[in-house]
Scaffold this active site. Structure first.
Site, mmCIF file in Angstrom:
data_model
loop_
_atom_site.group_PDB
_atom_site.id
_atom_site.type_symbol
_atom_site.label_atom_id
_atom_site.label_comp_id
_atom_site.label_asym_id
_atom_site.label_seq_id
_atom_site.Cartn_x
_atom_site.Cartn_y
_atom_site.Cartn_z
ATOM 1 C CG HIS A 1 -1.778 1.085 1.480
ATOM 2 N ND1 HIS A 1 -1.359 2.365 1.718
ATOM 3 C CD2 HIS A 1 -3.133 1.137 1.521
ATOM 4 C CE1 HIS A 1 -2.394 3.160 1.905
ATOM 5 N NE2 HIS A 1 -3.491 2.435 1.783
ATOM 6 N NE ARG B 1 -5.544 -0.888 -0.594
ATOM 7 C CZ ARG B 1 -6.608 -1.432 0.013
ATOM 8 N NH1 ARG B 1 -6.706 -2.735 0.162
ATOM 9 N NH2 ARG B 1 -7.568 -0.658 0.480
ATOM 10 C CE LYS C 1 -9.285 -0.118 -3.436
ATOM 11 N NZ LYS C 1 -9.769 0.169 -2.084
ATOM 12 C CG ASP D 1 -6.786 9.417 -3.405
ATOM 13 O OD1 ASP D 1 -6.477 10.636 -3.450
ATOM 14 O OD2 ASP D 1 -7.396 8.921 -2.444
ATOM 15 C CB CYS E 1 -3.567 11.640 -1.116
ATOM 16 S SG CYS E 1 -4.094 9.927 -0.972
ATOM 17 C CE1 TYR E 2 -4.079 6.102 -2.615
ATOM 18 C CE2 TYR E 2 -2.070 5.901 -1.317
ATOM 19 C CZ TYR E 2 -3.417 5.660 -1.483
ATOM 20 O OH TYR E 2 -4.106 4.980 -0.521
ATOM 21 C CG ASP F 1 -9.892 10.577 -4.297
ATOM 22 O OD1 ASP F 1 -9.390 10.194 -5.361
ATOM 23 O OD2 ASP F 1 -10.551 9.820 -3.570
ATOM 24 C CG ASP G 1 -9.660 16.357 1.986
ATOM 25 O OD1 ASP G 1 -10.294 15.408 1.472
ATOM 26 O OD2 ASP G 1 -8.416 16.368 2.054
ATOM 27 C CG HIS H 1 -7.286 14.527 -1.025
ATOM 28 N ND1 HIS H 1 -8.182 14.059 -0.097
ATOM 29 C CD2 HIS H 1 -6.847 13.442 -1.709
ATOM 30 C CE1 HIS H 1 -8.296 12.745 -0.222
ATOM 31 N NE2 HIS H 1 -7.491 12.338 -1.200
#
Lengths: 383, 373
Positions: A197, A240, A243, A246, A248-249, A301, A308, A311
């Protein structure tokens, strides 16, 4: 699992790609307001207020927006109220100490970088707190009576290294525990056995870098895993395998590439690129600028999600990573869109600006490493 | 607070700013209390049973930052909670209040800790607590504290008998919930409950062969039971079968690679042939990447079954194909792999990094480092 319309991403890229623009003004106002006031929608983060300070302050420093001295001082005083009498910081005044808000508070104070900020931290008690959450197997619980996962090692290593409180025994066994989190996929899970992850992989890898043990990872397998997490259509990263993307990654995953670059270099790798991290920098910038900005300020995201501060922080951090290769001596900038999109560089281990890291380390290294005084509670308090 | 599809933020759950409506339902217990407020809900500060306790307001200081506009209910409950904490009160009413506080913010780990202290001090019925935590997790399955609390109760009861079914229920709603998998693995290891898990994993993979969490669980179960030595062929065949069903599934390819790492991809008899055969019907960047891995392993082990020069050339050719055509998003990576292979196994001129001319200074690489403290 939520879905989004591929068409959203496709159409956004078409519409905005002519001149991708970072909405600086809008983000600045969103951040400036949030640093003071938050709506009741933030009740769920009432146990994470140092995080809010860090996310907002770090976003402002990336945007190169100054924080007025009065505000900075107010942040210091607030974080002082979050500090626990037994050491470490809690999510708010009078809350128990927890490694996550401790990490956030120390980072926020280092961003402020004033004498007042540095002085907030009670280093002796912080060391006691770290010992109190240390486990015999080398791992750390997040708080007394709390859960173990690899985030805790990162939080502990980050604050201990910045404030110069690392003793010879503090991290005994920690690197071995972290290494056991690397799995068959090449990435790291939260605890041994779990799925690889992005968030946990970042935490584990960055912690090992701090401990000087990153070479003990299977770097090739990790490199293969993280580079495979960039989505060929969206350009952003997934957390992951199989998936969704996003924003934030953009930091947790892409931020691994500078760490791996350095690790491989230290091992004597002569085939590393001298101009780029090993991911598609332009595609990531496109994803962030075209798909992750809220027109009213703040980042998110993916299209359709709400903005938010979390993010906002990590999308901007990822944008910075993508824009800047190298360091002050060897620097290659790749700014998608106007020059005004340029953000300040960020340190890939601590995720605060490199100058702030240097200043903090310099300040705290003039002080002696404290001696552990409190008892080690690890085996005792089970509740 | 709503949550996203995964623990996308490893440290704190996500937030939707348009917020939740507050549920203005009245708990049954409160019906007993007198109060002037119509509709039933009475603030704790106005309840006679709490009149002896002075609420403790939050000490944010004179110039607060990140100040949350708490609802009146939120402030009331937490002011009272702080009062209890200050007095270290261990009573039924304190226990009841923790549930209220949790409902308002299930991420407040200080409240959870206090609830656990009370559970023990008041010798509460842990079976009831299991029911409680079951309901909370169903409602907020992406929160760290709720799962940790459940784990504590299971440990105190020393009773894992409901756990696998419970986690399966949560996974039926979100088959990739990271906390759920973590709890499941903990239960299995702690109480040695391995039976039937491989079957469970296969069910999940039937439902969604792309469920990477299930593939991970497969690896977890086998590693902790039979190990891979005895059953490697079975696993290889199972994985190839799944690949044929869904060729563009990265999880299956990663699993194939993962289980063959130790023995070495190039040493596995017939593997190169089996994979090459798949190229017509099951072509994907993952297949090509797998071949690169296989060739690389042949080079590394200096396998006598492979012509080293030819293998190197094939590997380089595939890297180029991936970088330029099939997997361009990873162009930088595949070019690096090319250069590394060339450097390690090539004969002749050593390869230098990238097409850019070397910089003038002697330090060739960026120092991203936190100077060793």
């Amino acid at each position: 699992e939520s879905t989004y319309f591929i068409l959203d991403i496709f159409s956004l890229k078409m519409i905005y790609s002519l001149q991708p623009t970072l909405l600086r003004e809008q983000h600045y106002h969103y951040l400036k307001k949030g640093l003071r006031h938050l709506s009741d929608a933030y009740e769920c983060l009432d146990a994470s207020r140092p995080w809010l300070c860090y996310w907002i302050l770090h976003s402002l420093e990336l945007l190169e927006e100054p924080v007025p001295a009065a505000v900075a001082s107010d942040v210091c005083q607030f974080l002082a109220r979050c500090q626990s009498p037994t050491g470490g910081f809690g999510g708010g005044p009078s809350q128990h100490a927890h490694l996550a808000p401790t990490y956030a508070a120390v980072n926020a104070l280092c961003i402020l970088g004033t004498e007042e900020a540095y002085k907030v931290i009670n280093r002796e008690k912080l060391l006691d707190f770290l010992y109190s959450v240390k486990q015999p197997d080398g791992s750390f619980v997040m708080h007394v009576g709390g859960e173990v996962d690899v985030r805790s090692a990162y939080c502990a290593a980050s604050v201990a290294s910045l404030t110069n409180i690392i003793t010879p025994t503090l991290f005994d066994g920690t690197h071995n525990w972290i290494l056991s989190c690397q799995n068959w996929e090449g990435g790291l899970g939260g605890v041994p056995g779990l799925e690889a992850h992005g968030g946990y992989t970042f935490c584990g890898t960055a912690a090992l870098v701090i401990l000087g043990k990153e070479h003990m990872l299977d770097l090739k397998a990790l490199l293969r895993w993280v580079t495979s997490r960039q989505m060929r259509f969206e350009g952003g990263f997934q957390g992951r395998c199989n998936k969704l993307v996003d924003g934030c990654y953009s930091f947790w995953q892409a931020g691994l590439l500078p760490l791996l670059h350095r690790a491989l270099f230290k091992e004597g790798d002569s085939t590393l690129s001298m101009s780029s991290w090993m991911f598609e920098r332009k595609a990531l910038q496109e994803y962030i600028l075209l798909c992750c900005q809220n027109p009213g300020g703040g980042l998110l995201d993916k299209p359709g999600k709400s903005r938010d501060f979390y993010h906002t922080c990590y999308c901007l951090s990822g944008l910075s990573i993508a824009q800047h290769f190298g360091n002050k001596d060897l620097h290659n900038e790749l700014i998608l869109g106007r020059d005004e999109n340029r953000l300040a560089p960020t340190h890939p281990v601590y995720n605060i600006c490199p100058e702030k890291v240097a200043r903090a380390i310099e300040h705290f290294h003039r002080l002696p490493v404290p001696v552990q005084t409190g008892p080690t509670l690890s085996a005792m308090d089970q509740s | 607070m709503s949550s996203v599809e995964e623990i996308s933020n490893p440290v704190v759950e996500n937030l939707e700013e348009d917020g939740l409506e507050e549920e203005n339902t009245v708990e049954e217990a409160e019906m007993e209390y007198e109060g002037p407020v119509k509709g039933g809900y009475i603030f704790y500060r106005d309840r006679k049973e709490w009149a002896d306790l002075e609420p403790v307001p939050q000490d944010d200081g004179p110039n607060p930052v990140v100040k949350i506009a708490y609802s009146e209910k939120f402030t009331d409950v937490f002011d009272m909670f702080r009062a209890l904490l200050k007095n270290d009160e261990k009573s039924e009413r304190a226990f009841a209040l923790t549930a209220e506080a949790i409902e308002l913010n299930a991420a407040n780990y200080t409240v959870w800790h206090y609830r656990r202290v009370l559970l023990q001090a008041l010798d509460k019925d842990l079976r009831e607590e299991m029911k409680y935590i079951t309901a909370i997790i169903e409602d907020q399955p992406k929160n760290y504290q709720v799962w940790h609390h459940r784990r504590m109760v299971v440990e105190w009861l020393n009773d894992p008998s409901e756990e696998l079914q419970f986690v399966a229920e949560i996974l039926s709603q979100d088959a990739k919930n990271y906390h759920a998998w973590q709890h499941r693995q903990w239960v299995m290891q702690e109480y040695k409950l391995w039976d039937g898990e491989l079957e469970y994993v296969e069910e999940l993979l039937e439902e969604d062969v792309r469920n990477n969490s299930a593939w991970n669980q497969r690896h977890f179960v086998i590693s902790h039971t039979s190990g891979y030595s005895a059953i490697l062929e079975r696993e290889v065949q199972y994985t190839l079968k799944q690949i044929k069903k869904a060729p563009h599934n990265e999880s299956a390819w990663n699993y194939l690679n993962g289980i063959l790492q130790d023995g070495g991809l190039s040493s596995y008899p017939g593997l190169l042939e089996q994979v090459t055969e798949l190229q017509d019907t099951c072509s994907s960047p993952y297949l090509t990447a797998f071949l690169v891995d296989l060739y690389e392993d042949a080079l590394e082990t200096n396998s006598s079954s492979y012509d080293q020069q030819e293998t190197l050339n094939k590997a380089l050719e595939l890297c180029k194909l991936l970088a330029e055509e099939k997997d361009t998003i990873r162009r930088e990576y595949w070019n690096y792999v090319s250069r590394s292979l060339q450097n390690t196994y090539g004969s002749g001129d050593p390869v230098s990094s990238s097409s850019d001319p070397p910089p003038p200074s002697s330090s060739q690489q960026p120092d991203t480092e936190p100077s060793d403290p």
